[in-house]
Structures are given as C-alpha cells and as structure tokens.
Scaffold this motif. Structure first.
Motif, mmCIF file in Angstrom:
data_model
loop_
_atom_site.group_PDB
_atom_site.id
_atom_site.type_symbol
_atom_site.label_atom_id
_atom_site.label_comp_id
_atom_site.label_asym_id
_atom_site.label_seq_id
_atom_site.Cartn_x
_atom_site.Cartn_y
_atom_site.Cartn_z
ATOM 1 N N UNK A 278 0.971 -1.172 -0.114
ATOM 2 C CA UNK A 278 -0.026 -0.123 0.166
ATOM 3 C C UNK A 278 0.790 1.136 0.069
ATOM 4 N N UNK A 279 0.287 2.236 -0.262
ATOM 5 C CA UNK A 279 0.976 3.690 -0.552
ATOM 6 C C UNK A 279 0.979 4.030 0.950
ATOM 7 N N UNK A 280 -0.079 3.888 1.743
ATOM 8 C CA UNK A 280 -0.167 4.594 3.054
ATOM 9 C C UNK A 280 -1.003 3.576 3.760
ATOM 10 N N UNK A 281 -0.181 3.437 5.216
ATOM 11 C CA UNK A 281 -1.227 2.863 6.267
ATOM 12 C C UNK A 281 -0.926 3.646 7.378
ATOM 13 N N UNK A 282 -1.819 4.029 8.048
ATOM 14 C CA UNK A 282 -1.903 5.058 9.338
ATOM 15 C C UNK A 282 -2.905 4.723 10.345
ATOM 16 N N UNK A 283 -2.600 4.255 11.566
ATOM 17 C CA UNK A 283 -3.701 3.821 12.390
ATOM 18 C C UNK A 283 -4.114 4.822 13.263
ATOM 19 N N UNK A 284 -5.362 4.768 13.463
ATOM 20 C CA UNK A 284 -5.995 5.372 14.366
ATOM 21 C C UNK A 284 -6.036 4.704 15.838
ATOM 22 N N UNK A 285 -5.323 4.920 16.787
ATOM 23 C CA UNK A 285 -5.082 4.410 17.942
ATOM 24 C C UNK A 285 -5.925 4.622 19.569
ATOM 25 N N UNK A 286 -6.798 5.821 19.034
ATOM 26 C CA UNK A 286 -7.603 6.129 20.183
ATOM 27 C C UNK A 286 -8.402 5.065 21.056
ATOM 28 N N UNK A 287 -8.562 3.892 20.451
ATOM 29 C CA UNK A 287 -9.504 3.064 20.992
ATOM 30 C C UNK A 287 -8.618 2.136 21.877
ATOM 31 N N UNK A 288 -7.449 1.963 21.625
ATOM 32 C CA UNK A 288 -6.415 1.255 22.660
ATOM 33 C C UNK A 288 -6.025 2.092 23.609
ATOM 34 N N UNK A 289 -5.967 3.403 23.360
ATOM 35 C CA UNK A 289 -5.656 4.650 24.442
ATOM 36 C C UNK A 289 -6.889 4.461 25.588
ATOM 37 N N UNK A 290 -8.015 4.623 25.018
ATOM 38 C CA UNK A 290 -9.267 4.671 25.869
ATOM 39 C C UNK A 290 -9.529 3.349 26.529
ATOM 40 N N UNK A 291 -9.507 2.203 26.011
ATOM 41 C CA UNK A 291 -9.816 1.030 26.657
ATOM 42 C C UNK A 291 -8.775 0.146 27.124
ATOM 43 N N UNK A 292 -7.577 0.426 26.864
ATOM 44 C CA UNK A 292 -6.237 -0.538 27.180
ATOM 45 C C UNK A 292 -5.388 0.298 28.132
ATOM 46 N N UNK A 293 -5.504 1.687 28.006
ATOM 47 C CA UNK A 293 -4.734 2.587 28.695
ATOM 48 C C UNK A 293 -3.287 2.554 27.836
ATOM 49 N N UNK A 294 -3.228 2.087 26.382
ATOM 50 C CA UNK A 294 -1.996 1.860 25.826
ATOM 51 C C UNK A 294 -1.715 3.138 25.173
ATOM 52 N N UNK A 295 -0.219 3.647 25.157
ATOM 53 C CA UNK A 295 0.129 4.502 24.320
ATOM 54 C C UNK A 295 1.764 4.210 24.187
ATOM 55 N N UNK A 296 2.221 4.392 22.802
ATOM 56 C CA UNK A 296 3.366 3.739 22.665
ATOM 57 C C UNK A 296 4.499 4.924 23.330
#
Ligand SMILES: NC(=O)c1ccc[n+]([C@@H]2O[C@H](COP(=O)([O-])OP(=O)(O)OC[C@H]3O[C@@H](n4cnc5c(N)ncnc54)[C@H](O)[C@@H]3O)[C@@H](O)[C@H]2O)c1
Length: 312
Positions: A278-296
C-alpha cells in the motif's frame, strides 16, 4: 500466571516471553523455528521457560503441548507473515494462519485457558482506504493474502469467544521493528536498512520512498499484549501503533542519524513498487488508548537508534 506463547522464538514473541518471565509468569513456548531462532530464547530457557518445537498446522501436537502446559493465558503470534509468499502460495499462508489458528484456539479451549491474545495486522488488514488515520470501524478489505488470512484468523477468534467461551482479544499491530528482527529476512524494512548501514551496502527502496507506515518499537507491542491480557473484560480488535506514520525516506534519515562516526549514510537504489504493498497505512490508536490505557512510549528516532545499536 501460566502463559503459553505460540511463535515465541520469533522476533516479537521472544521479547514477550522475556517480559512475561520478568513479571514472574511461568512460560511455555511453541514454535516450529521456520523463521524464529532458538538463540532468541537463550535467556528465557535459562530462566525456566519450556520449549516445544512443533508446527501449529499439526492439531494433535498443538493439543498435546497445551495439555502439558495448562496455560491460563495464550499469546498467539505464530504465523506465516511474508506478504510476498502469501501472494505466490496463498494456500500455504492460509494453512498456517487460518488452520493453525483454529488448532491453537481449540487447544486453548480444551486445556482450560481463560484468554487468548491474537497478534493481527493493522498494516495489512484495511487495504486501500481513504480514511486516514484508520480506526477499527473501517471494514477490512485486505489486498494481500496475508492480510486476508489474518482477517480470517480474527474472525475465528471471535467465533471461539462465542462458541467456546474462550476470551479473545485481537491486536492489529502496525509495522513492528527492534532488536532480533532478521536483517536478512523478507520483512522488516528497518532491520534490513539498519543491516545495510552496518555492511555499507546499498538498500533497495521499492517505489519512490514516499510510502508511509506506522512503525512501532517492539517493547511497545509487548506492553500492549500485557495490557490486553490484564484488561478486566475483553474488547477489541485494537489498532496498536504510535499513531504517527512515517515515509521510507524519513526512515532512512532516522537510520543515518544513528550511524557511528565514519559510517557512510545509506545510498538507496530505487526499484518499482511491489504487488500487494500500500502507499499509506496510518492507524487511529484512540480505542487502545481509551480501553487498554495503551500509548506507545518509543518515538521513531529512539527506537531506530536502539535497533541499530543492538545490531552493531
Ligand atoms: N513484525 C511486524 O511488523 C508485525 C506486524 C503486525 C503483526 N505481526 C504479527 O505478529 C506475529 C509475530 O511476528 P514477528 O514479526 O515476530 O515474526 P516472526 O517470523 O519473527 O515470528 C513468527 C514466529 O512463528 C513461528 N512460526 C511460523 N510458522 C509456524 C508454524 N506453522 N508453527 C509454529 N510456529 C510457526 C516462526 O518460527 C516464528 O518464530 C505474527 O503473527 C505477525 O503476523 C507482526
């Protein structure tokens, strides 16, 4: 806690095994060593992890290993993950990623496991979409057979939750990089380019270098797995990444910035872009932040510097 990691001799799996041991879990690993390496488990085996060499396509062998280990938690990372191979031999790809996953789900259920964390792909599952960054609500339309088989595996995880009562959480990871990724392999552009920096060879850029991906450092992916394992009630699927996409040319800049004095900067060769990419892959990671408390926690420059240092 007793944990079992499929694909635990691989790049991400072996880091996860080390983290589970460090927090005091008992860890069993199954892996056929097709791309994984037993050396990745050197410290883990010394620390008491057990290892079974088996192919997840062999349901009897998988069942026996799970029965012996009796895991409460399963992390399923074993997979055929070479996108190009998936396009030339999609039946083989599906035999590992779909049938192998079914074997793992059935063995997890039969051996009394409570939860399985499934390693899926945020980079390959959505296909060509205009929604950037892409949230989990975008319907998957993979371009590669690899993305298709991983989507199918996700659906079997959801089925195992409904039909067997096995809790399953799917993590759709971006492009993962870090120490232990095979620089001579077919996957992992950062590992390959970092290897070229050290060998002084020219890296090949397929396309014009503008293709963008969410590159995530392996320790962040491990952290997401541990958060998903501890989540009070299972949700997902979750996109897991930094939420920032970078181009191949930006990667090259980051790798050059990690060069030691006297090391020549990368001098890329450009070739035609490849099928299924693919030319571009960009992930919206809001759900993991809200529900798992994850941020890189690791930005690209820090992660690339650590990767180059480990390779050196
Ligand atoms: N590396 C990434 O960028 C990335 C991104 C998203 C998702 N993932 C997923 O994460 C998981 C781990 O990927 P990785 O980057 O560590 O790759 P890897 O190739 O290092 O790990 C895969 C492991 O599975 C083992 N394996 C393969 N086929 C097997 C089989 N038939 N039976 C038993 N073991 C088998 C391999 O020997 C290897 O140790 C995969 O499921 C992959 O799809 C990886």
């Amino acid at each position: 806690m007793r944990a079992l990691v499929t694909g635990g001799a691989g790049f991400i799996g072996s880091h996860l095994v080390d983290a589970l041991l460090a927090r005091g879990d008992e860890v069993a690993v199954v892996d056929d060593l097709s791309t994984g390496r037993i050396e990745n488990l050197e410290a883990a085996l010394e620390a008491g992890a057990t290892f079974d060499r088996l192919d997840i396509r062999d349901g009897d062998a998988v069942g026996a290993a799970f029965a012996a280990a009796g895991p409460e938690l399963v992390f399923h990372l074993a997979a055929q993950m070479d996108v190009r191979r998936s396009l030339v031999d999609s039946a083989f790809d599906a035999s590992v990623n779909v049938v192998g996953t079914i074997n793992v789900l059935e063995a997890a259920h039969s051996s009394g496991a409570r939860r399985l964390i499934n390693a899926s792909t945020g980079g390959a599952i959505y296909g060509e979409t205009e929604v950037m960054p892409t949230p989990e609500s975008v319907v998957p339309a993979p371009v590669s057979a690899y993305g298709q088989s991983k989507q199918c595996a996700e659906l079997y995880c959801a089925w195992a939750a409904r039909a067997r009562g096995l809790e399953t959480v799917t993590l759709r990871c971006g492009n993962v990089y870090g120490p232990r990724q095979d620089p001579g392999g077919e996957a992992g552009v950062i590992a390959i380019f970092a290897g070229r920096l050290l060998s002084g060879e020219q890296p090949t850029v397929f396309g014009d270098g503008s293709a963008r991906r969410d590159y995530s450092f392996v320790s962040d992916i491990v952290a997401a797995n541990l958060l998903a394992a501890g989540q009070p009630s299972p949700g997902g699927p979750y996109n897991i990444g930094t939420g920032i996409d970078s181009s191949v040319l930006e990667l090259i800049e980051a790798i050059d910035a990690a060069a030691a004095p006297g090391e020549a900067p990368l001098d890329p060769l450009f070739a035609a872009s490849r099928e299924g990419e693919l030319q571009r892959s960009s992930l919206d990671v809001t759900l993991a932040r809200e529900e798992l408390g994850f941020s890189a926690a690791t930005d690209l420059q820090t992660g690339v510097a650590a990767t180059v240092a480990a390779l050196r």
